[in-house]
Design an enzyme around this catalytic site. Sequence first.
Site, PDB file in Angstrom:
ATOM      1  N   TYR A  26      34.239  31.371  35.022  1.00 35.32           N
ATOM      2  CA  TYR A  26      34.591  31.597  36.437  1.00 35.32           C
ATOM      3  C   TYR A  26      36.010  32.178  36.479  1.00 35.32           C
ATOM      4  O   TYR A  26      36.911  31.622  37.093  1.00 35.32           O
ATOM      5  CB  TYR A  26      34.489  30.309  37.258  1.00 35.32           C
ATOM      6  CG  TYR A  26      33.201  29.546  37.019  1.00 35.32           C
ATOM      7  CD1 TYR A  26      32.039  29.889  37.696  1.00 35.32           C
ATOM      8  CD2 TYR A  26      33.136  28.508  36.095  1.00 35.32           C
ATOM      9  CE1 TYR A  26      30.847  29.206  37.465  1.00 35.32           C
ATOM     10  CE2 TYR A  26      31.954  27.826  35.855  1.00 35.32           C
ATOM     11  CZ  TYR A  26      30.811  28.182  36.547  1.00 35.32           C
ATOM     12  OH  TYR A  26      29.629  27.509  36.309  1.00 35.32           O
ATOM     13  N   CYS A  57      39.350  23.210  42.941  1.00 36.73           N
ATOM     14  CA  CYS A  57      39.936  23.306  44.282  1.00 36.73           C
ATOM     15  C   CYS A  57      39.257  22.349  45.250  1.00 36.73           C
ATOM     16  O   CYS A  57      39.602  22.321  46.431  1.00 36.73           O
ATOM     17  CB  CYS A  57      39.852  24.744  44.811  1.00 36.73           C
ATOM     18  SG  CYS A  57      38.180  25.395  44.906  1.00 36.73           S
TER      19      CYS A  57
END
Length: 588
Positions: A360, A453
Amino acid sequence: MKKGQIIEGVIERVDFPNKGIIRTEDGRQVIVKNTIPGQKVSASINKIRKGKAEGRLLEVLEKSPLEGDKTGCVHAGECGGCTYQTLPYDRQLEMKAEQVKKLMDDVIDQENRDYQFLGIKESPRQTGYRNKMEFSFGDEFKDGPLALGMHKRGSFYDIVTVENCQIVDEDFRKILSVTLAYFREKNITYYHKLRHTGYLRHLLVRKAVKTGEILVDLVTTTQTDFPGIAAAQMDEVESTLNNAQENAFAGTEEELLEGWKAALLAADYKGTMTGILHTRNDNVADTVTNEGTDVLYGQDFFYEELLGLRFKITPFSFFQTNSLGAEVLYQTAREFIGDALPSGTDADIAEHGKIVFDLYSGTGTIAQMLSPVAKKVIGVEIIEEAVEAAKENAQLNGLHNCEFIAGDVLKVIDSIEEKPDYIVLDPPRDGINPKALEKIIRYNVPQMVYISCKPTSLARDLEVLQARGYEVKKVCCVDMFPSTFHVETVVLLSQQKPDDTIEIDLDLDELDATSAELKATYQEIKDYVLKEFGLKVSSLYISQVKRKCGIEVGENYNLPKSENARVPQCPKEKEDAIKAALKYFAMI
């Protein structure tokens, strides 16, 4: 308790994400979002499910003692953005750290509770920190004047014009004001989500902190019959409608956009206007979808700098929205990696360098940060535009050991020939696809760094990782989003060996009974197997295969430390590879 019932109470605590907890007189808990510990509030019950109740905030009856005299932004209470802006910054940090620590303690195994929780690192800036904003066009109330800004709290349709937003700098605010004034004057209306009519959709603004370069992108539909659009969305009163039609812009789209560009370029900015773009988007979803972009001025990219590296950023490529905070975040990740990667001379890296997977990878920020101390870094990212930007960035920074692959991690990692020695994960908010996570775990790397996050997604994935033998060693939060409830979390994971296996570290070269037969060292055999077969083998496995082939080794090479312990046996694939090495070195 019934739906629609009005309750009052004091917020006991706030759990991530943004869940204020009220305890009613009968002891039941009610979740009320957008609140702060210590506030006395009123709320309307809007959801009751499985014994849990949720309420919609109606009014803050009394401020929290934690809020002090801080007033916050003028848009507080209306805009759905900054929940914690009335809290002193040190208290914001304390609350976020507490929330993440609670989530971690709830999922980390009991025997691993001695993990290091390193608290939270603050953002270098608490205001004006964002390098990207996506503003929406709409109206503040039905049939009201054109608005441009953020969604009103709790509303899917209403927009608050945030010309005084404090989490961006004055260049963002000026671009918003100039754009809104221009399209109001031209009587151009917004895309209505229910009617699917209208022109204006979003205004995307990006500005680099280090270079000061600005990129602006206007997102619209392709519906360019401007007078008709304007009339369709005006008040039904005939006189108002006629007036709107008289003042409606009647030129071409090209003329309209040229005028907007001229208005932007006529304004003064602290930064430098690098590019003005126009993107077409007819998708009915309320998201920015690129269905074609034209450059009206300058270029369709800008440059930002992080940790001594330079990055080319395009309108839709992912890049951390807090540039200075990103330096803190990535520096933390680099510290967690620590001694796992070699540092020093090129020869040291060539001999001991590791293959690192950056999964990612976005525009390749982490990959390029690790590149100088790795043999090779392979980044995987699903957004093709970001991958192309990552390749350009690596070339821009003179890094030649980075490879970037476009595709879904779940599908792509099966096609990568190299095996990783180390894995860095930085997934989207929803975490890692469970099937992809299983494939990642099968690499059995000794250490991983997970950057998240969204702590709740991280907590879910940690349960799986722990069940498959990984142990949480360190956790550190980084505040990338002051005044909001969002927070980044960095976790160091280490693979643990099963209890019934042992690791033996012996100088087996010295234990060989028949050194006359030795034609290659254990390290030479390891290097050959790695180069020819891509497999890592231990000295223990080499000794086992040598013995099977009639090459004597020391009697104590696999002596367990306890009666119940078992010695791991060499897998068939590695045994065949070791035999090939022994043949190559003429040992069998």
